[in-house]
Each structure stands twice: as C-alpha cells, then as structure tokens.
Write a protein that holds these residues in place. Structure first.
Motif, mmCIF file in Angstrom:
data_model
loop_
_atom_site.group_PDB
_atom_site.id
_atom_site.type_symbol
_atom_site.label_atom_id
_atom_site.label_comp_id
_atom_site.label_asym_id
_atom_site.label_seq_id
_atom_site.Cartn_x
_atom_site.Cartn_y
_atom_site.Cartn_z
ATOM 1 N N TRP A 103 -32.841 -102.917 -77.919
ATOM 2 C CA TRP A 103 -31.765 -103.523 -77.128
ATOM 3 C C TRP A 103 -32.264 -103.885 -75.737
ATOM 4 C CZ3 TRP A 103 -29.207 -101.965 -72.627
ATOM 5 C CH2 TRP A 103 -28.055 -102.697 -72.320
ATOM 6 N N ARG A 104 -33.049 -102.998 -75.129
ATOM 7 C CA ARG A 104 -33.585 -103.278 -73.794
ATOM 8 C C ARG A 104 -34.542 -104.466 -73.826
ATOM 9 N NH1 ARG A 104 -34.917 -97.175 -71.459
ATOM 10 N NH2 ARG A 104 -32.729 -96.530 -71.173
ATOM 11 N N ALA A 105 -35.339 -104.575 -74.871
ATOM 12 C CA ALA A 105 -36.267 -105.702 -74.987
ATOM 13 C C ALA A 105 -35.504 -107.016 -75.117
ATOM 14 C CB ALA A 105 -37.196 -105.506 -76.186
ATOM 15 N N LEU A 106 -34.419 -107.025 -75.889
ATOM 16 C CA LEU A 106 -33.621 -108.241 -76.030
ATOM 17 C C LEU A 106 -32.931 -108.604 -74.723
ATOM 18 C CD1 LEU A 106 -32.043 -107.746 -79.580
ATOM 19 C CD2 LEU A 106 -33.989 -109.174 -78.923
ATOM 20 N N GLN A 107 -32.560 -107.600 -73.945
ATOM 21 C CA GLN A 107 -31.985 -107.888 -72.630
ATOM 22 C C GLN A 107 -33.024 -108.518 -71.708
ATOM 23 O OE1 GLN A 107 -28.622 -107.487 -71.750
ATOM 24 N NE2 GLN A 107 -28.565 -107.250 -73.975
ATOM 25 N N ARG A 108 -34.255 -108.048 -71.770
ATOM 26 C CA ARG A 108 -35.323 -108.645 -70.973
ATOM 27 C C ARG A 108 -35.602 -110.076 -71.410
ATOM 28 N NH1 ARG A 108 -38.064 -103.659 -71.929
ATOM 29 N NH2 ARG A 108 -39.415 -104.753 -73.404
ATOM 30 N N ALA A 109 -35.439 -110.338 -72.697
ATOM 31 C CA ALA A 109 -35.718 -111.676 -73.220
ATOM 32 C C ALA A 109 -34.753 -112.721 -72.674
ATOM 33 C CB ALA A 109 -35.661 -111.669 -74.761
ATOM 34 N N ARG A 110 -33.638 -112.289 -72.119
ATOM 35 C CA ARG A 110 -32.656 -113.220 -71.556
ATOM 36 C C ARG A 110 -33.003 -113.615 -70.130
ATOM 37 N NH1 ARG A 110 -26.950 -110.414 -72.382
ATOM 38 N NH2 ARG A 110 -26.337 -112.380 -71.405
ATOM 39 N N ARG A 111 -33.985 -112.938 -69.524
ATOM 40 C CA ARG A 111 -34.338 -113.205 -68.140
ATOM 41 C C ARG A 111 -35.691 -113.906 -68.064
ATOM 42 N NH1 ARG A 111 -32.854 -107.608 -67.761
ATOM 43 N NH2 ARG A 111 -35.047 -107.084 -67.456
ATOM 44 N N ASP A 112 -35.873 -114.688 -67.019
ATOM 45 C CA ASP A 112 -37.160 -115.342 -66.787
ATOM 46 C C ASP A 112 -38.137 -114.342 -66.187
ATOM 47 O OD1 ASP A 112 -36.375 -117.772 -67.762
ATOM 48 O OD2 ASP A 112 -35.898 -118.637 -65.805
ATOM 49 N N GLN A 113 -39.290 -114.222 -66.822
ATOM 50 C CA GLN A 113 -40.347 -113.355 -66.321
ATOM 51 C C GLN A 113 -41.662 -114.121 -66.393
ATOM 52 O OE1 GLN A 113 -39.923 -108.966 -67.531
ATOM 53 N NE2 GLN A 113 -39.104 -110.040 -69.294
ATOM 54 N N ARG A 114 -42.584 -113.754 -65.528
ATOM 55 C CA ARG A 114 -43.903 -114.375 -65.581
ATOM 56 C C ARG A 114 -44.937 -113.370 -65.096
ATOM 57 N NH1 ARG A 114 -44.186 -119.178 -63.697
ATOM 58 N NH2 ARG A 114 -41.956 -119.583 -63.485
ATOM 59 N N MET A 115 -46.176 -113.553 -65.550
ATOM 60 C CA MET A 115 -47.259 -112.696 -65.128
ATOM 61 C C MET A 115 -47.824 -113.188 -63.805
ATOM 62 S SD MET A 115 -49.474 -110.236 -65.434
ATOM 63 C CE MET A 115 -49.349 -109.657 -67.118
ATOM 64 N N ASP A 116 -47.868 -112.316 -62.826
ATOM 65 C CA ASP A 116 -48.461 -112.624 -61.528
ATOM 66 C C ASP A 116 -49.555 -111.594 -61.292
ATOM 67 O OD1 ASP A 116 -49.160 -113.069 -58.908
ATOM 68 O OD2 ASP A 116 -47.102 -113.358 -58.216
ATOM 69 N N ALA A 117 -50.804 -112.054 -61.172
ATOM 70 C CA ALA A 117 -51.929 -111.128 -61.038
ATOM 71 C C ALA A 117 -51.786 -110.237 -59.816
ATOM 72 C CB ALA A 117 -53.245 -111.906 -60.959
ATOM 73 N N ALA A 118 -51.118 -110.737 -58.787
ATOM 74 C CA ALA A 118 -50.969 -109.954 -57.559
ATOM 75 C C ALA A 118 -49.698 -109.131 -57.547
ATOM 76 C CB ALA A 118 -50.986 -110.883 -56.339
ATOM 77 N N ASN A 119 -48.726 -109.538 -58.364
ATOM 78 C CA ASN A 119 -47.436 -108.842 -58.347
ATOM 79 C C ASN A 119 -46.859 -108.870 -59.750
ATOM 80 O OD1 ASN A 119 -44.993 -107.695 -57.792
ATOM 81 N ND2 ASN A 119 -44.129 -109.513 -56.811
ATOM 82 N N THR A 120 -46.880 -107.737 -60.414
ATOM 83 C CA THR A 120 -46.390 -107.655 -61.782
ATOM 84 C C THR A 120 -44.897 -107.365 -61.843
ATOM 85 O OG1 THR A 120 -46.998 -105.316 -61.852
ATOM 86 C CG2 THR A 120 -48.598 -106.897 -62.699
ATOM 87 N N GLY A 121 -44.217 -107.384 -60.688
ATOM 88 C CA GLY A 121 -42.778 -107.165 -60.687
ATOM 89 C C GLY A 121 -42.438 -105.689 -60.838
ATOM 90 N N ARG A 122 -41.198 -105.428 -61.190
ATOM 91 C CA ARG A 122 -40.778 -104.048 -61.349
ATOM 92 C C ARG A 122 -41.474 -103.446 -62.557
ATOM 93 N NH1 ARG A 122 -34.489 -104.305 -61.800
ATOM 94 N NH2 ARG A 122 -35.135 -105.938 -63.254
ATOM 95 N N GLY A 123 -42.094 -102.317 -62.350
ATOM 96 C CA GLY A 123 -42.812 -101.666 -63.442
ATOM 97 C C GLY A 123 -42.572 -100.172 -63.427
ATOM 98 N N PHE A 124 -43.282 -99.478 -64.300
ATOM 99 C CA PHE A 124 -43.147 -98.037 -64.399
ATOM 100 C C PHE A 124 -44.041 -97.349 -63.366
ATOM 101 C CE2 PHE A 124 -42.413 -99.317 -68.922
ATOM 102 C CZ PHE A 124 -41.077 -98.967 -68.961
ATOM 103 N N THR A 125 -43.596 -96.216 -62.889
ATOM 104 C CA THR A 125 -44.510 -95.325 -62.187
ATOM 105 C C THR A 125 -45.431 -94.706 -63.234
ATOM 106 O OG1 THR A 125 -43.052 -93.408 -62.433
ATOM 107 C CG2 THR A 125 -42.735 -94.806 -60.478
ATOM 108 N N ARG A 126 -46.472 -94.052 -62.781
ATOM 109 C CA ARG A 126 -47.392 -93.437 -63.749
ATOM 110 C C ARG A 126 -46.671 -92.397 -64.592
ATOM 111 N NH1 ARG A 126 -53.233 -91.273 -61.959
ATOM 112 N NH2 ARG A 126 -53.412 -93.530 -61.689
ATOM 113 N N ARG A 127 -45.806 -91.605 -63.966
ATOM 114 C CA ARG A 127 -45.074 -90.589 -64.716
ATOM 115 C C ARG A 127 -44.135 -91.218 -65.736
ATOM 116 N NH1 ARG A 127 -42.043 -85.958 -61.392
ATOM 117 N NH2 ARG A 127 -44.246 -85.564 -60.908
ATOM 118 N N ALA A 128 -43.452 -92.293 -65.343
ATOM 119 C CA ALA A 128 -42.538 -92.963 -66.270
ATOM 120 C C ALA A 128 -43.302 -93.616 -67.412
ATOM 121 C CB ALA A 128 -41.713 -94.009 -65.518
#
Length: 223
Positions: A103-128
C-alpha cells in the motif's frame, strides 16, 4: 538446478575435491532460491537506487541468510517441520506486513520522484533502514522455508566435516546476490532520474507485494 536432484546426492567423504563440490552445491542451490522477485530483494534494490545505507543493508541481509542457513543445517529444519502451526503464524504476519508495504509503495507511485545524486530526498536513517531490512528478512516466512527448511535439510545430509563448506557456499551466493543487487543498482540511476521510472518501480513493487501477501494469506488459512 532442481533442488530435488541436489538433495538426492550422496554425502561425500572429506577431501579437497569433496569440499569444493559441496561448496559449489551450496552456491548453486542458494542462487536458485534467492534470485527471484520478492519483498527483500525489492527493498535492497530500492535502497541501492537511492544510495542509502547500501553497505550495511547488504551486510545484514547476507549475514541473516548465513545464520538461518547454518541454523537449518544444524537441525532447525526438523524442528520447524514438526510445527506446522508456527509456519501458519509466520505466514499470517508476513501477509500483513507485505500488504502494508505494498500500500505504501502504491502511494509513492502517485507522487513524482526523481533520483538526484546530491539529494536523494527523504530517506531512512541507518536505524530505520536496518529495521526495514530486518522486517523484510525475519518476518517473511519464505525466508525460513528456503533457508532453514530446504537449504538446511539438504546441507544436513552432508558428512559432518563437509557441512561447513555447504554453509559457506550458500552464504557466499547470498552475499554476492545482495551485493550485486545493492551496489549494482546505482548504474541504473540515470534512468531513474525520471519521475515516470520511479512510478513504474513503485507500482510494480506495490502489485508484487499484494500478490505475495495474498499467497501468504492463503497459505496461512488453507495450510
């Protein structure tokens, strides 16, 4: 290679050639089981594409496989085989987990995302990231069926002196696969600079997770 034919092989006496043969047997069997579309592989691939904590995730997944394979060879296969109720509980928990992730993956599929080598956007912390890797690895009953039951039962048929070589071979295959999946994913980064590519990836992951969840739910209910 067919796992049944592998399991039919007789235990080999200890020798350098026998050790190599058992090592290769472990590699082939492990690769045959692990190279498939699944929740764990999809997560490692996505983290590799985002270049987030790839090394520690690859190391965790490979180490977890190695420990489960070793446990299976040492006798856990028989223990779980005698407790079908536990297998059903694991299947139900896994089905719920995969459905939520889908369900979370399908929710992400509704949003525009792109790979940025300098900024990968919101991501996980190492612990997460480690928590996600642990969930995909340890809450997936297919991991136990493959590593503990199937690989473990085949490895347990080897002579005691050769079992360590079987475990080493199967574990090496796991490490190589996760390494290729995580570190090799970065070569796809230019293609995933396009939002449509991320939508396609998340859409495929979401559908795959729901299909796997349905199969696990059926396994938990029907047995």
């Amino acid at each position: 290679m067919n796992p049944i034919s592998l399991s039919a092989l007789p235990a080999l006496p200890f020798s350098p050639s026998a050790s190599l043969a058992v090592f290769v047997q472990g590699v082939v069997l492990s690769f045959g089981l692990i190279v498939a579309i699944g929740a764990q592989n999809a997560f490692v691939l996505r983290q590799g594409l985002r270049r987030e904590h790839v090394g520690i995730i690859v190391a965790f997944c490979a180490a977890a496989d190695a420990l489960l394979i070793a446990a299976g060879v040492l006798g856990m296969a028989q223990a779980l085989g005698e407790r079908p109720g536990l297998a059903r509980v694991l299947a139900l928990v896994g089905a719920i987990f995969l459905a939520v992730y889908g369900w979370r993956a399908l929710q992400r599929a509704r949003r525009d995302q792109r790979m940025d080598a300098a900024n990968t956007g919101r991501g996980f912390t190492r612990r997460a990231a480690l928590a996600q890797a642990a969930a995909f690895t340890l809450l997936n009953p297919h991991v136990y069926l493959d590593t503990v039951l199937l690989v473990g039962s085949i490895g347990a048929q080897q002579a005691a002196a050769l079992r360590v070589w079987f475990v080493a071979g199967a574990s090496t295959a796991s490490l190589c696969w996760f390494g290729m999946l995580g570190f090799g994913a970065r070569w796809l980064a230019p293609w995933f600079a396009r939002p449509l590519a991320w939508r396609v990836l998340d859409g495929l992951i979401g559908v795959t997770m729901f299909l796997l969840s349905g199969l696990l739910l059926r396994q938990a209910v029907v047995g």
